[in-house]
Design a protein around this motif. Structure first.
Motif, PDB file in Angstrom:
ATOM      1  N   UNK A   1      18.429  81.761  48.584  1.00 48.69           N
ATOM      2  CA  UNK A   1      17.786  81.155  47.406  1.00 48.69           C
ATOM      3  C   UNK A   1      16.401  81.753  47.175  1.00 48.69           C
ATOM      4  N   UNK A   2      15.639  81.919  48.245  1.00 47.97           N
ATOM      5  CA  UNK A   2      14.307  82.504  48.099  1.00 47.97           C
ATOM      6  C   UNK A   2      14.395  83.978  47.714  1.00 47.97           C
ATOM      7  N   UNK A   3      15.381  84.694  48.251  1.00 50.81           N
ATOM      8  CA  UNK A   3      15.539  86.109  47.901  1.00 50.81           C
ATOM      9  C   UNK A   3      15.839  86.255  46.419  1.00 50.81           C
ATOM     10  N   UNK A   4      16.572  85.307  45.837  1.00 49.20           N
ATOM     11  CA  UNK A   4      16.895  85.374  44.408  1.00 49.20           C
ATOM     12  C   UNK A   4      15.647  85.204  43.549  1.00 49.20           C
ATOM     13  N   UNK A   5      14.595  84.609  44.082  1.00 50.21           N
ATOM     14  CA  UNK A   5      13.339  84.463  43.319  1.00 50.21           C
ATOM     15  C   UNK A   5      12.558  85.773  43.261  1.00 50.21           C
ATOM     16  N   UNK A   6      12.909  86.703  44.134  1.00 48.06           N
ATOM     17  CA  UNK A   6      12.245  88.014  44.175  1.00 48.06           C
ATOM     18  C   UNK A   6      10.733  87.844  44.261  1.00 48.06           C
ATOM     19  N   UNK A   7      10.287  87.297  45.373  1.00 48.90           N
ATOM     20  CA  UNK A   7       8.883  87.008  45.592  1.00 48.90           C
ATOM     21  C   UNK A   7       8.043  88.285  45.555  1.00 48.90           C
ATOM     22  N   UNK A   8       6.801  88.131  45.146  1.00 45.25           N
ATOM     23  CA  UNK A   8       5.845  89.244  45.160  1.00 45.25           C
ATOM     24  C   UNK A   8       5.486  89.576  46.601  1.00 45.25           C
ATOM     25  N   UNK A   9       5.417  90.856  46.927  1.00 48.85           N
ATOM     26  CA  UNK A   9       4.998  91.251  48.276  1.00 48.85           C
ATOM     27  C   UNK A   9       3.556  90.800  48.506  1.00 48.85           C
ATOM     28  N   UNK A  10       3.269  90.183  49.648  1.00 43.66           N
ATOM     29  CA  UNK A  10       1.957  89.544  49.835  1.00 43.66           C
ATOM     30  C   UNK A  10       0.796  90.494  50.098  1.00 43.66           C
ATOM     31  N   UNK A  11       1.058  91.761  50.435  1.00 45.24           N
ATOM     32  CA  UNK A  11      -0.025  92.714  50.699  1.00 45.24           C
ATOM     33  C   UNK A  11      -0.010  93.766  49.605  1.00 45.24           C
ATOM     34  N   UNK A  12      -1.125  93.894  48.920  1.00 46.30           N
ATOM     35  CA  UNK A  12      -1.210  94.836  47.800  1.00 46.30           C
ATOM     36  C   UNK A  12      -1.039  96.272  48.294  1.00 46.30           C
ATOM     37  N   UNK A  13      -0.195  97.041  47.572  1.00 48.44           N
ATOM     38  CA  UNK A  13       0.008  98.447  47.902  1.00 48.44           C
ATOM     39  C   UNK A  13       1.112  98.705  48.908  1.00 48.44           C
ATOM     40  N   UNK A  14       1.735  97.649  49.445  1.00 51.96           N
ATOM     41  CA  UNK A  14       2.823  97.811  50.398  1.00 51.96           C
ATOM     42  C   UNK A  14       4.144  97.638  49.666  1.00 51.96           C
ATOM     43  N   UNK A  15       5.055  98.598  49.811  1.00 56.24           N
ATOM     44  CA  UNK A  15       6.372  98.530  49.179  1.00 56.24           C
ATOM     45  C   UNK A  15       7.367  97.857  50.123  1.00 56.24           C
ATOM     46  N   UNK A  16       8.480  97.397  49.538  1.00 59.19           N
ATOM     47  CA  UNK A  16       9.464  96.659  50.333  1.00 59.19           C
ATOM     48  C   UNK A  16      10.048  97.523  51.450  1.00 59.19           C
ATOM     49  N   UNK A  17      10.239  98.817  51.176  1.00 64.77           N
ATOM     50  CA  UNK A  17      10.852  99.667  52.194  1.00 64.77           C
ATOM     51  C   UNK A  17       9.925  99.920  53.388  1.00 64.77           C
TER      52      UNK A  17
ATOM     53  N   UNK B   1      -4.963  98.152  56.256  1.00 68.71           N
ATOM     54  CA  UNK B   1      -6.380  98.205  56.642  1.00 68.71           C
ATOM     55  C   UNK B   1      -7.097  96.880  56.366  1.00 68.71           C
ATOM     56  N   UNK B   2      -8.162  96.650  57.102  1.00 68.62           N
ATOM     57  CA  UNK B   2      -8.983  95.462  56.871  1.00 68.62           C
ATOM     58  C   UNK B   2      -9.530  95.491  55.441  1.00 68.62           C
ATOM     59  N   UNK B   3      -9.477  94.348  54.797  1.00 68.47           N
ATOM     60  CA  UNK B   3      -9.980  94.230  53.434  1.00 68.47           C
ATOM     61  C   UNK B   3      -8.935  94.459  52.365  1.00 68.47           C
ATOM     62  N   UNK B   4      -7.699  94.811  52.747  1.00 63.02           N
ATOM     63  CA  UNK B   4      -6.643  94.973  51.750  1.00 63.02           C
ATOM     64  C   UNK B   4      -6.339  93.612  51.117  1.00 63.02           C
ATOM     65  N   UNK B   5      -6.245  93.527  49.786  1.00 64.60           N
ATOM     66  CA  UNK B   5      -6.005  92.233  49.139  1.00 64.60           C
ATOM     67  C   UNK B   5      -4.673  91.603  49.549  1.00 64.60           C
ATOM     68  N   UNK B   6      -4.711  90.295  49.779  1.00 64.89           N
ATOM     69  CA  UNK B   6      -3.525  89.497  50.054  1.00 64.89           C
ATOM     70  C   UNK B   6      -3.233  88.664  48.807  1.00 64.89           C
ATOM     71  N   UNK B   7      -1.974  88.667  48.358  1.00 67.90           N
ATOM     72  CA  UNK B   7      -1.586  88.054  47.100  1.00 67.90           C
ATOM     73  C   UNK B   7      -0.624  86.890  47.331  1.00 67.90           C
TER      74      UNK B   7
END
Length: 276
Positions: A129-145, A170-176
């Motif tokens: 159910x959560x996968x169907x929502x296609x959540x945003x990746x929580x670390x900016x600049x990181x891809x799913x793969x 890296x330290x300081x990378x935005x968390x979303x």
């Protein structure tokens, strides 16, 4: 009587007087005739000024008669071409796109359920159910793969399971924020997750846990509503994380009836975030 003196006839003075009177009358009549030919000038009227001079009224031209409208010529029905419409293609394209997104979400849910079942996830249906929502990746600049499944890794010398995934950055990378919801708790754990955030999903059925942060986003408060993709913190190594390996510890819990933010049933975030 002196010599050579001639006597003038009586009455000559009277004749001379009448002659003078007649001459005066003639002169007066002549002057009156000349004055009658001149225009009358009123000495009392002041000289005209610019404010008293009125411009002549503009001439008004009669409106021109408009040209008569030619009568409409009927066009045979066989020669009438329907106007092209772009609405149908747009609607079809939008419908096709929506169907494609639905199919992708369904596929992601199915893959997540299979991965969760293989990994021993206690609730593969919730993972799907959560996968169907296609959540945003929580670390900016990181891809799913780039994600790594560390959910079952041992911690505390094998005393417990990780029950989360570590996303290296890296330290300081935005968390979303992974989706809309509410900040349930801002908590600091000295020997554990360090600077942490507990966020509830919109239905307050699941909690998202962000740990080892370097700091919160400016102005972040408990009870605050957040939107998907909103900045909520920054990657760090607070708590028991290694300073040489800063990362985000991300976990998902299914809440119980009491909505206790610190307690819930752990779900594997890897198949939830690893949608195609």
């Amino acid at each position: 009587m002196p010599p050579n003196t001639r006597r003038r006839p009586p009455g000559w003075r009277q004749a001379l007087g009448w002659f003078a009177v007649l001459a005066a009358l003639l002169l007066g009549a002549s002057w009156a005739l000349r004055q009658a030919d001149r225009p009358l000038i009123r000495a009392a009227d002041p000289a005209p000024t610019a404010s008293r001079i009125q411009a002549p009224a503009p001439s008004v031209r009669p409106p021109e008669a408009s040209a008569p409208t030619p009568p409409a010529v009927p066009v045979p029905a066989s020669r009438v071409q329907p106007a092209p419409t772009a609405a149908a293609p747009i609607i079809l394209a939008a419908s096709d796109g929506a169907k494609a997104r639905a199919d992708t979400a369904a596929e992601a849910a199915a893959q997540a359920a299979q991965q969760a079942a293989r990994a021993g996830d206690p609730s593969p249906q919730d993972t799907a159910r959560l996968a169907a929502r296609r959540l945003t990746l929580p670390v900016q600049g990181i891809a799913a793969h780039q994600l790594t499944d560390t959910y079952t890794d041992a911690r505390a010398n094998g005393a417990r399971s990780h029950d989360a995934i570590d996303i290296m950055a890296p330290i300081g990378t935005p968390v979303l924020a992974v989706e809309d919801g509410r900040i349930a708790r801002l908590f600091f754990s000295q020997g554990g997750g360090g600077i942490t955030i507990y966020q509830f999903d919109p239905g307050e059925e699941f909690a998202y846990y962000y740990a080892h942060l370097d700091r919160y986003a400016d102005g972040l408060q408990e009870g605050q509503a957040v939107k998907r993709g909103q900045l909520i913190g920054y990657v760090g190594s607070s708590g028991n994380a290694s300073p040489q390996a800063p990362h985000l510890h991300f976990a998902i819990f299914k809440l119980g009836p009491k909505k206790e933010w610190w307690k819930g049933e752990a779900l594997n975030p890897y198949p939830v975030l690893r949608w195609p």
